[in-house]
Write a protein that holds these residues in place. Sequence first.
Motif, short mmCIF file in Angstrom:
data_model
loop_
_atom_site.label_atom_id
_atom_site.label_comp_id
_atom_site.label_asym_id
_atom_site.label_seq_id
_atom_site.Cartn_x
_atom_site.Cartn_y
_atom_site.Cartn_z
N CYS A 77 0.86 -1.17 0.00
CA CYS A 77 0.00 0.00 0.00
C CYS A 77 0.90 1.23 0.00
CB CYS A 77 -0.90 -0.01 1.23
SG CYS A 77 -1.98 1.43 1.30
N VAL A 78 0.74 2.08 -0.99
CA VAL A 78 1.55 3.28 -1.14
C VAL A 78 0.63 4.48 -1.10
CG1 VAL A 78 3.12 4.51 -2.70
CG2 VAL A 78 3.18 2.01 -2.59
N GLU A 79 1.02 5.49 -0.33
CA GLU A 79 0.23 6.72 -0.26
C GLU A 79 1.07 7.87 -0.80
OE1 GLU A 79 -1.59 7.53 3.48
OE2 GLU A 79 -2.27 5.47 3.70
N PHE A 80 0.53 8.57 -1.79
CA PHE A 80 1.20 9.72 -2.35
C PHE A 80 0.78 10.94 -1.55
CE2 PHE A 80 1.24 6.68 -5.76
CZ PHE A 80 2.51 6.82 -6.25
N PRO A 81 1.69 11.92 -1.40
CA PRO A 81 1.35 13.10 -0.60
C PRO A 81 0.24 13.90 -1.25
CG PRO A 81 3.43 13.42 -1.73
CD PRO A 81 3.02 11.99 -1.99
N PHE A 82 -0.42 14.69 -0.43
CA PHE A 82 -1.49 15.54 -0.92
C PHE A 82 -1.05 16.98 -0.83
CE2 PHE A 82 -5.35 17.96 -0.72
CZ PHE A 82 -6.11 17.37 -1.71
N PRO A 83 -1.13 17.75 -1.85
CA PRO A 83 -1.43 17.40 -3.22
C PRO A 83 -0.23 16.74 -3.90
CG PRO A 83 -0.97 19.73 -3.08
CD PRO A 83 -0.91 19.20 -1.67
N ALA A 84 -0.50 16.01 -4.94
CA ALA A 84 0.53 15.21 -5.59
C ALA A 84 1.64 16.06 -6.20
CB ALA A 84 -0.10 14.33 -6.66
N TRP A 85 1.36 17.30 -6.57
CA TRP A 85 2.36 18.12 -7.23
C TRP A 85 3.34 18.76 -6.25
CZ3 TRP A 85 1.91 22.82 -5.06
CH2 TRP A 85 0.68 23.19 -4.59
N ALA A 86 3.06 18.73 -4.95
CA ALA A 86 3.92 19.37 -3.96
C ALA A 86 5.21 18.58 -3.79
CB ALA A 86 3.20 19.49 -2.62
N THR A 87 6.34 19.23 -3.89
CA THR A 87 7.63 18.56 -3.70
C THR A 87 8.29 18.96 -2.38
OG1 THR A 87 8.77 20.31 -4.91
CG2 THR A 87 8.04 18.36 -6.17
N ARG A 88 7.77 19.99 -1.73
CA ARG A 88 8.27 20.43 -0.42
C ARG A 88 7.08 20.62 0.50
NH1 ARG A 88 11.42 23.64 -4.00
NH2 ARG A 88 13.61 23.10 -3.86
N PRO A 89 7.28 20.44 1.80
CA PRO A 89 6.16 20.63 2.74
C PRO A 89 5.53 22.02 2.63
CG PRO A 89 7.95 19.49 3.83
CD PRO A 89 8.47 19.90 2.49
N ALA A 90 6.33 23.06 2.35
CA ALA A 90 5.78 24.41 2.28
C ALA A 90 4.82 24.58 1.11
CB ALA A 90 6.91 25.43 2.17
N GLU A 91 4.97 23.79 0.05
CA GLU A 91 4.09 23.89 -1.11
C GLU A 91 2.74 23.23 -0.85
OE1 GLU A 91 6.43 21.92 -4.02
OE2 GLU A 91 7.45 23.74 -4.66
N ALA A 92 2.71 22.27 0.04
CA ALA A 92 1.50 21.49 0.24
C ALA A 92 0.45 22.21 1.05
CB ALA A 92 1.85 20.16 0.92
#
Length: 153
Positions: A103-118
Motif C-alpha cells: 500500500c503506497v500513499e502519495f502526498p497531498f497534493p501530488a504536485w507538492a515537492t516540499r512541505p511548504a508547497e503542500a
Amino acid sequence: MVLDELNKYAPREGSSPIKEVLLDIAERGRSLGVVLIGAQQTASEVERRIVAHSAIRVVGRLDPAEASRPEYGFLPPAQRQRALLAKPGTMFVGQPEIPVPLCVEFPFPAWATRPAEAGPPPNGSLRSIVQSTDPFAVVGAAVGGISDDDIPF
C-alpha cells in the motif's frame, strides 16, 4: 510505450491492428527492449493476454463490481476490501519481488515537492487527529528560521 485508456486500444472483445501490436509488445516486448505501460480504470475490459503478461500492477480505488473480477486476483481479500474505500493518492502495488502487494500513499497534493508547497492537508484526508501534526518537524524550526530546504542536522 505509454498508453492511457488501454482498454480503448486493446479491448477484451474484437480485434484491430493496434490491438495486435500491443499484444505482441506485451508478450515479447521485454526481450526486444520495449516496455508497455498501460493505464485504465477497468482492467477487466482489457485483453486478457495483456493483463496476464503484466509484471507490475498498480490499483487505486475500485468499484465493488470491478474488484470482484479475476484480474484483481493478485490482491488478497483484505486489500480488495480496502481498495473499495481507498482515499485519493492511495495505491496498491503488486510486483514479482515482494509476495504481497504494498500500500503506497502519495502526498497531498501530488504536485507538492516540499512541505511548504503542500499547505495543511484537508480534514477529509486525515485518518486521525495525530496525523495533523508532523512527527518529523524540526524542534524550534519556527524560532530558528530553518526553511524546508535546509538540512535539519
